[in-house]
Design an enzyme around this catalytic site. Structure first.
Site: not given
Length: 498
Positions: A185, A187, A192
């Protein structure tokens, strides 16, 4: 989000028998004592009573406040993500539950970036169950296969599989429902030397009409740290292998022999033990980079902002619960706002919220959550269609518990149109904004929160018992960043009502 069939109604809003301490102990908490030689940097004045404890719960990274950008909505998030990918030169790492099967524009932009930058490498992490849900039809896995086919040496796609779903259970439980046994789950969107922390996945609704939160950290140290988490989880996940350019749908998941853990489908207990040992050092305060090893900062006096990364890997690695309870029970806390699209907080969080807002402390609190019409499950088929009403019921029970202890807590519901109708949005934001004495300026003006929590977690029992989650507590004394957080919070509040 899929709700485990036994998790939704597991929370009971029992009143606390005693006031929680600032460092509660529970089976899910993994508190890490720093080595004897570890010396904490000077604590930021904001939330003074909590930072010394936080330094012993999680890594600490100090940066300038102007290295944090707060995005307001899904369109701004998507445009920022596309812009940064197009400009990428060395690395892209994307951790998400899934990438929508029709996100051809996003895949095309990644493809263009690879073609333009010969040294660019791309690493993508999704969940195996969610990423292959639609197989053998077009899916997240088949969409990503085209990148692997065109850039086999520069693109790697990993898919995490929960160790909770194996054997007969895996064979019998149908797709989508099987996601109730645990997911990847996290995110994290790193490009860079910048990383975006959010609760948003990578699909069209999260780019258009699904409200979440999004913080951009323009810091190599922060981006490197979360890159270590991303690649550690990749190393304990399946590798996506593809067929041919004419048949990308013929993909398969393999378990590389180089992975440092056993296959979770063959030896789940050994997998959990090895995976926890691999990830636990990343959550320890000892991983905080010594100041002598950090790149110099142009103006050290502006380094008034501290990031405490958060990591959850069930069943035994969880730095979020102790960090949240430490924040909510801090003597410096003067008010707070707590938000979750799915309001079903873990019992320890519920107790902390009620205890903090009830006498003798009576710290004012506000809860922001979705109305049934802004819930992502509104009008869903089957059992999931009943979830919006269930969350409303849980919200009412929380308010009843608050009344019984005279807690100064208000609950406001977020709605922007109605799901399924033109102009209708869903609400997926989660986090905390904490106000302390330093939130006020010299003339008594309220600048904004002096701390916020952002990340993937929904703060539920499921988040801490089944899913992989990553987030951060950010503490600042910078008035500009406080104002940014206040504008963010106000931007959500304007769509709410009590």
């Amino acid at each position: 989000m899929i709700i485990h069939p036994f998790r939704l109604c597991a929370t009971r809003f029992r009143l606390p028998l005693r006031k929680p301490t600032s460092r509660p102990q529970c089976r899910l908490n993994s508190t890490f004592a720093p080595p004897a030689a570890f010396q904490s940097p000077p604590a930021a004045p904001a939330l003074t009573g909590a930072t010394s404890q936080l330094d012993q719960l999680a890594p600490r990274i100090d940066i300038r406040a102007d290295q944090i950008e707060v995005l307001g909505g899904p369109k701004e998030f998507y445009e920022s993500l596309k812009h940064k990918i197009r400009a990428a030169r060395k690395r892209i790492y994307l951790s998400t539950l899934y990438i929508g099967k029709t996100e051809h524009e996003l895949i095309s932009i990644i493809h263009e970036a690879l073609a333009q930058a010969p040294n660019l490498k791309v690493s993508i992490l999704t969940d195996a169950l969610r990423g292959t849900r639609e197989d053998p039809k077009p899916s997240c896995a088949s969409l990503l296969s085209s990148l692997i086919i065109d850039f086999p040496n520069r693109v790697e796609v990993r898919m995490y599989h929960t160790p909770n779903l194996t054997g007969l259970r895996k064979r019998l439980i149908p797709k989508r429902i099987n996601e109730g046994w645990g997911l990847q789950h996290i995110k994290l969107y790193g490009i860079d030397n910048e990383v975006i922390l959010s609760g948003a996945n990578l699909s069209s609704d999260y780019f258009t009409n699904r409200q979440d939160r999004y913080h951009v950290f323009s810091s190599k140290r922060v981006t490197d740290y979360f890159s270590r988490i991303h690649h550690a989880v990749c190393s304990i996940s399946f590798l996506l292998q593809t067929g041919t350019s004419t048949s990308p749908s013929s993909h398969a998941l393999s378990w590389p022999s180089s992975n440092p853990t056993p296959n979770p489908l063959k030896d789940p207990k050994a997998y959990i033990k090895a995976a926890t040992s691999l990830l636990q050092p990343l959550a320890s305060p000892s991983t905080s980079p010594p100041s002598s090893q950090q790149p110099p900062i142009a103006n050290p006096s502006n380094t008034t902002t501290t990031i405490y990364p958060i990591l959850t890997h069930p069943p035994s690695l969880n730095t979020e619960l102790p960090i949240l309870t430490t924040l909510l029970t801090s003597s410096s806390l003067q008010s707070y706002t707590f938000t979750a699209g799915y309001f079903n907080p873990h019992p320890l969080i519920t107790r902390s919220l009620l205890s903090t807002s009830s006498p003798p402390r009576s710290v004012p609190g506000t809860i922001l959550t979705a109305t049934p019409y802004a819930n992502g499950f509104y009008n869903s088929n089957g059992v999931s269609g009943m979830l919006p009403a269930a969350y409303t019921h849980l919200s009412l029970r929380f308010l009843q518990a608050a009344r019984r202890v005279n807690a100064e807590v208000k609950l406001r519901e977020w709605q922007r149109g109605k799901v399924g109708e033109e102009g209708g949005w869903t609400y997926h934001a989660k986090g905390i904004w904490a106000y302390s004495a330093s939130s006020s300026g010299g003339k008594g003006e309220m600048m904004g929160p002096s701390a916020t929590v952002i990340g993937s977690s929904n703060y539920t029992s499921r988040s801490y018992g089944l899913d992989l989650e990553v987030g951060a507590l950010v503490v600042t004394d910078d008035e500009g960043l406080m104002r940014k957080w206040r504008r963010e919070e106000e931007g959500l509040r304007k769509w709410t009502r009590e």
